[in-house]
Design an enzyme around this catalytic site. Structure first.
Site, PDB file in Angstrom:
ATOM      1  N   ARG A   1       0.584  -1.209  -0.194  1.00  0.00           N
ATOM      2  CA  ARG A   1      -0.106  -0.697   0.284  1.00  0.00           C
ATOM      3  C   ARG A   1       0.469   1.755   0.489  1.00  0.00           C
ATOM      4  NH1 ARG A   1      -3.563  -2.927   3.758  1.00  0.00           N
ATOM      5  NH2 ARG A   1      -4.299  -4.286   2.304  1.00  0.00           N
TER       6      ARG A   1
ATOM      7  N   LYS B   1       1.642  11.309 -11.480  1.00  0.00           N
ATOM      8  CA  LYS B   1       0.258  10.183 -12.343  1.00  0.00           C
ATOM      9  C   LYS B   1       1.030   8.595 -13.031  1.00  0.00           C
ATOM     10  CE  LYS B   1      -2.955  12.634 -14.802  1.00  0.00           C
ATOM     11  NZ  LYS B   1      -3.526  13.157 -16.093  1.00  0.00           N
TER      12      LYS B   1
ATOM     13  N   GLU C   1       5.913  17.459 -25.727  1.00  0.00           N
ATOM     14  CA  GLU C   1       5.048  18.064 -23.765  1.00  0.00           C
ATOM     15  C   GLU C   1       5.843  19.077 -24.233  1.00  0.00           C
ATOM     16  OE1 GLU C   1       2.497  16.144 -23.278  1.00  0.00           O
ATOM     17  OE2 GLU C   1       2.987  14.007 -23.389  1.00  0.00           O
TER      18      GLU C   1
ATOM     19  N   LYS D   1       4.528  22.636 -15.122  1.00  0.00           N
ATOM     20  CA  LYS D   1       3.528  20.900 -14.535  1.00  0.00           C
ATOM     21  C   LYS D   1       3.485  21.215 -13.110  1.00  0.00           C
ATOM     22  CE  LYS D   1       2.672  17.379 -14.918  1.00  0.00           C
ATOM     23  NZ  LYS D   1       3.040  15.663 -15.783  1.00  0.00           N
TER      24      LYS D   1
ATOM     25  N   GLU E   1      -6.634  16.505 -11.104  1.00  0.00           N
ATOM     26  CA  GLU E   1      -6.991  16.997 -12.296  1.00  0.00           C
ATOM     27  C   GLU E   1      -8.454  16.603 -11.998  1.00  0.00           C
ATOM     28  OE1 GLU E   1      -5.451  14.502 -15.654  1.00  0.00           O
ATOM     29  OE2 GLU E   1      -7.216  14.943 -16.692  1.00  0.00           O
TER      30      GLU E   1
ATOM     31  N   ARG F   1      -5.343  20.309 -14.620  1.00  0.00           N
ATOM     32  CA  ARG F   1      -4.924  19.685 -14.323  1.00  0.00           C
ATOM     33  C   ARG F   1      -4.864  18.691 -15.649  1.00  0.00           C
ATOM     34  NH1 ARG F   1      -1.144  15.386 -11.014  1.00  0.00           N
ATOM     35  NH2 ARG F   1       0.132  14.633 -12.863  1.00  0.00           N
TER      36      ARG F   1
ATOM     37  N   ASN G   1      -3.405  17.836 -20.925  1.00  0.00           N
ATOM     38  CA  ASN G   1      -4.390  16.292 -21.886  1.00  0.00           C
ATOM     39  C   ASN G   1      -4.485  17.111 -23.270  1.00  0.00           C
ATOM     40  OD1 ASN G   1      -3.897  14.147 -19.765  1.00  0.00           O
ATOM     41  ND2 ASN G   1      -5.747  15.080 -18.841  1.00  0.00           N
TER      42      ASN G   1
ATOM     43  N   HIS H   1      -4.367  14.901 -26.167  1.00  0.00           N
ATOM     44  CA  HIS H   1      -3.718  13.245 -25.861  1.00  0.00           C
ATOM     45  C   HIS H   1      -5.187  12.831 -25.664  1.00  0.00           C
ATOM     46  CE1 HIS H   1      -0.263  15.143 -24.130  1.00  0.00           C
ATOM     47  NE2 HIS H   1      -0.206  14.127 -22.820  1.00  0.00           N
TER      48      HIS H   1
ATOM     49  N   HIS I   1      -3.648   9.566 -27.913  1.00  0.00           N
ATOM     50  CA  HIS I   1      -3.873   7.791 -27.342  1.00  0.00           C
ATOM     51  C   HIS I   1      -4.645   7.008 -28.106  1.00  0.00           C
ATOM     52  CE1 HIS I   1      -4.108   9.197 -22.912  1.00  0.00           C
ATOM     53  NE2 HIS I   1      -2.265   9.316 -23.468  1.00  0.00           N
TER      54      HIS I   1
ATOM     55  N   HIS J   1       4.746   8.060 -27.507  1.00  0.00           N
ATOM     56  CA  HIS J   1       3.803   8.669 -27.210  1.00  0.00           C
ATOM     57  C   HIS J   1       3.459  10.496 -27.538  1.00  0.00           C
ATOM     58  CE1 HIS J   1       1.149  10.337 -23.780  1.00  0.00           C
ATOM     59  NE2 HIS J   1       1.811  11.380 -23.867  1.00  0.00           N
TER      60      HIS J   1
HETATM   61  P1  NAD Z   1      10.082   5.605 -22.694  1.00  0.00           P
HETATM   62  O1  NAD Z   1      10.213   5.727 -21.703  1.00  0.00           O
HETATM   63  O2  NAD Z   1      10.134   4.425 -23.481  1.00  0.00           O
HETATM   64  O3  NAD Z   1      11.322   6.294 -23.413  1.00  0.00           O
HETATM   65  C1  NAD Z   1      12.265   6.260 -24.599  1.00  0.00           C
HETATM   66  C2  NAD Z   1      12.998   5.309 -25.574  1.00  0.00           C
HETATM   67  O4  NAD Z   1      14.173   6.123 -24.493  1.00  0.00           O
HETATM   68  C3  NAD Z   1      12.578   3.707 -25.283  1.00  0.00           C
HETATM   69  O5  NAD Z   1      13.806   3.197 -25.107  1.00  0.00           O
HETATM   70  C4  NAD Z   1      14.627   4.444 -23.585  1.00  0.00           C
HETATM   71  O6  NAD Z   1      14.669   2.962 -23.012  1.00  0.00           O
HETATM   72  C5  NAD Z   1      14.422   5.215 -24.687  1.00  0.00           C
HETATM   73  N1  NAD Z   1      16.033   5.472 -23.660  1.00  0.00           N
HETATM   74  C6  NAD Z   1      15.779   6.941 -21.816  1.00  0.00           C
HETATM   75  N2  NAD Z   1      16.493   7.298 -21.584  1.00  0.00           N
HETATM   76  C7  NAD Z   1      17.448   7.323 -22.600  1.00  0.00           C
HETATM   77  C8  NAD Z   1      18.381   7.816 -22.679  1.00  0.00           C
HETATM   78  N3  NAD Z   1      19.000   8.690 -21.031  1.00  0.00           N
HETATM   79  N4  NAD Z   1      20.017   7.420 -23.564  1.00  0.00           N
HETATM   80  C9  NAD Z   1      19.499   6.797 -24.199  1.00  0.00           C
HETATM   81  N5  NAD Z   1      17.764   5.944 -24.894  1.00  0.00           N
HETATM   82  C10 NAD Z   1      17.592   6.054 -23.322  1.00  0.00           C
HETATM   83  O7  NAD Z   1       9.664   7.254 -23.987  1.00  0.00           O
HETATM   84  P2  NAD Z   1       9.058   7.755 -22.271  1.00  0.00           P
HETATM   85  O8  NAD Z   1       8.740   9.194 -24.053  1.00  0.00           O
HETATM   86  O9  NAD Z   1      10.120   9.246 -21.646  1.00  0.00           O
HETATM   87  O10 NAD Z   1       7.926   8.288 -22.002  1.00  0.00           O
HETATM   88  C11 NAD Z   1       6.568   7.721 -22.380  1.00  0.00           C
HETATM   89  C12 NAD Z   1       5.556   7.340 -21.900  1.00  0.00           C
HETATM   90  O11 NAD Z   1       5.516   8.360 -20.195  1.00  0.00           O
HETATM   91  C13 NAD Z   1       4.121   6.887 -22.217  1.00  0.00           C
HETATM   92  O12 NAD Z   1       3.777   6.491 -22.027  1.00  0.00           O
HETATM   93  C14 NAD Z   1       3.561   7.943 -21.788  1.00  0.00           C
HETATM   94  O13 NAD Z   1       2.357   7.143 -21.698  1.00  0.00           O
HETATM   95  C15 NAD Z   1       3.873   8.506 -20.240  1.00  0.00           C
HETATM   96  N6  NAD Z   1       3.616   9.548 -20.105  1.00  0.00           N
HETATM   97  C16 NAD Z   1       2.855   9.688 -18.568  1.00  0.00           C
HETATM   98  C17 NAD Z   1       3.122  10.926 -17.858  1.00  0.00           C
HETATM   99  C18 NAD Z   1       2.266  11.165 -16.644  1.00  0.00           C
HETATM  100  O14 NAD Z   1       2.753  11.925 -16.395  1.00  0.00           O
HETATM  101  N7  NAD Z   1       2.911  10.315 -15.774  1.00  0.00           N
HETATM  102  C19 NAD Z   1       2.993  11.974 -18.907  1.00  0.00           C
HETATM  103  C20 NAD Z   1       3.299  11.973 -20.388  1.00  0.00           C
HETATM  104  C21 NAD Z   1       3.594  10.286 -20.276  1.00  0.00           C
HETATM  105  N1  GLY Z   2       1.157  14.022 -18.592  1.00  0.00           N
HETATM  106  C1  GLY Z   2       0.108  14.610 -17.849  1.00  0.00           C
HETATM  107  C2  GLY Z   2      -0.408  15.207 -16.343  1.00  0.00           C
HETATM  108  O1  GLY Z   2       0.463  14.589 -15.723  1.00  0.00           O
HETATM  109  O2  GLY Z   2      -1.905  15.414 -16.038  1.00  0.00           O
END
Ligand code: NAD
Ligand code: GLY
Length: 360
Positions: free
Chosen positions: A118, A140, A182, A224, A234, A238, A242, A245, A249, A262
């Site tokens: 938890r 998130k 972003e 942010k 949200e 917040r 999106n 998005h 999505h 993404h």
């Molecule tokens: P990712 O985590 O897949 O990373 C992208 C690629 O870069 C991967 O192949 C990874 O292995 C590589 N990588 C990472 N760091 C590296 C580095 N320093 N050098 C070389 N390669 C590296 O993708 P992302 O774009 O970072 O994140 C996308 C994800 O984030 C999605 O799942 C999306 O839904 C999520 N997201 C979440 C939020 C949130 O608020 N929680 C917001 C936006 C996106």
């Molecule tokens: N990436 C959207 C949020 O954090 O609300």
């Protein structure tokens, strides 16, 4: 040290931003509360940065989980690998989970930390531009389901976010551009001066000019942090984060997770949202064209996939966390620098954008 604060009362936490931070043990150790530490990363990031991080954890009982790389592994099945390790190594509830990687690792690590007994301590060390400017801040967390992206998850804030801007040196160009989607979003929804700065400096960012990148990361995190502090769960503002998005999505799910990055899907979705905003009489056509031009200059796609027709979009957009009473609700733009809260749009108008934007 550049430190920002996410103000959330007794769950407030710092965002540290500096080049070379991963080489400094203090910032990593500062928020670990007890002996047991699990580092979650993936097969791409591990050979680059895991040894450095582990060297700071000498003296702790530190374990690792290295997941395969990709959005397609952001699932409950792979989440279970983290729980398997935590349980088999008998981790207690005062343990710490550190996510070292992009948004996929950060979202999964945060969700695992939220669920394990938890809730255990969670630290974000984001290594992509997208994760540094967006996903690591705000709590998130979650995984995808075959029927919808990020549909299984929880709000769970980290203890700290440690941003080493030097790790971007190894990031592929395509991933850098995806992160810029972003970054541009903050300019569009609430920071028009930043949007204009981005129009003037996008070439520097693509060339990885360090001062320009540091400025963009800090400005994005500041935006942010302010939005999250105003509306953590949200209920209100917040949702503007999106922008693009809901379309995005749908594109990610419709094309199969992993085909579009993404940020790429968000770039296309934001152009669709801008087009719809023009149809509603809010955004000027000239503003929509500036938005499309900036995404193009950032080497991002701006046209929806030909394989997805309007019916497929509408089917997929029906699965979205902003929807209420089964109605699609979207974030749109009043102007560059001002987003709407979620609005329901007449299906006919939405179909006009889906059938005509990028299809002519
Ligand atoms: P990712 O985590 O897949 O990373 C992208 C690629 O870069 C991967 O192949 C990874 O292995 C590589 N990588 C990472 N760091 C590296 C580095 N320093 N050098 C070389 N390669 C590296 O993708 P992302 O774009 O970072 O994140 C996308 C994800 O984030 C999605 O799942 C999306 O839904 C999520 N997201 C979440 C939020 C949130 O608020 N929680 C917001 C936006 C996106
Ligand atoms: N990436 C959207 C949020 O954090 O609300």
């Amino acid at each position: 040290m550049n430190t920002l604060q996410v103000d959330l009362g007794d769950r407030s936490y710092p965002i540290y931003i500096e080049a070379g931070l991963l080489n400094q043990a203090d910032w990593v150790r500062k928020h670990i509360r007890a002996q047991q530490v699990l580092v979650l990363t993936n097969e791409t990031v591990a050979p680059l940065y895991l040894a450095t991080l582990m060297s700071h954890l000498e003296g702790y009982s530190a374990e690792t989980v290295v997941l395969p790389d990709g959005e397609q592994y952001k699932t409950l099945d792979y989440l279970n690998r983290i729980f398997d390790q935590l349980l088999s190594k008998k981790f207690s509830r005062n343990a710490t989970l550190i996510a070292l990687g992009g948004g996929v690792i950060g979202d999964m690590g945060g969700f695992a930390a939220a669920c394990y007994q938890r809730g255990i301590v969670f630290i974000q060390i984001p290594t992509t531009l997208l994760a540094q400017v967006d996903s690591s801040v705000g709590g998130k967390t979650g995984v995808n389901h075959p029927l919808g992206k990020n549909m299984i998850g929880a709000f769970y804030q980290p203890q700290s976010v440690i941003i080493d801007t030097d790790v971007l040196d190894t990031l592929p160009d395509r991933e850098l551009s995806a992160g810029l989607a972003e970054v541009i979003k903050y300019g569009l929804i609430r920071d028009p001066d930043f949007f204009m700065w981005l129009e003037d400096n996008i070439d520097k960012l693509l060339a990885r000019d360090k001062p320009a990148l540091s400025f963009a990361i800090e400005r994005s995190c500041r935006n942010k942090a302010e939005v999250v502090a105003a509306d953590e769960l949200e209920a209100d503002v917040r949702a503007t984060l999106n922008l693009g998005h809901t379309f995005g999505h749908a594109i990610e799910t419709g094309s199969g997770y992993g085909y579009y990055l993404h940020g790429e899907a968000v770039a296309i979705g934001t152009c669709q949202a801008a087009d719809l905003s023009v149809r509603l009489g809010w955004l000027k056509e000239s503003e929509r064209d500036r938005i499309i031009a900036l995404f193009q200059k950032a080497n991002l796609p701006v046209l929806p996939p030909e394989s997805m027709d309007s019916d497929r979009f509408i089917e997929l957009m029906a699965v979205d966390k902003k929807n209420l009473d089964g109605k699609v609700r979207l974030i749109l733009l009043k102007k560059i620098g001002e987003a709407t809260l979620p609005v329901s749009v007449e299906k006919e108008l939405l179909e006009m954008t889906l059938k005509t934007y990028g299809r002519e």
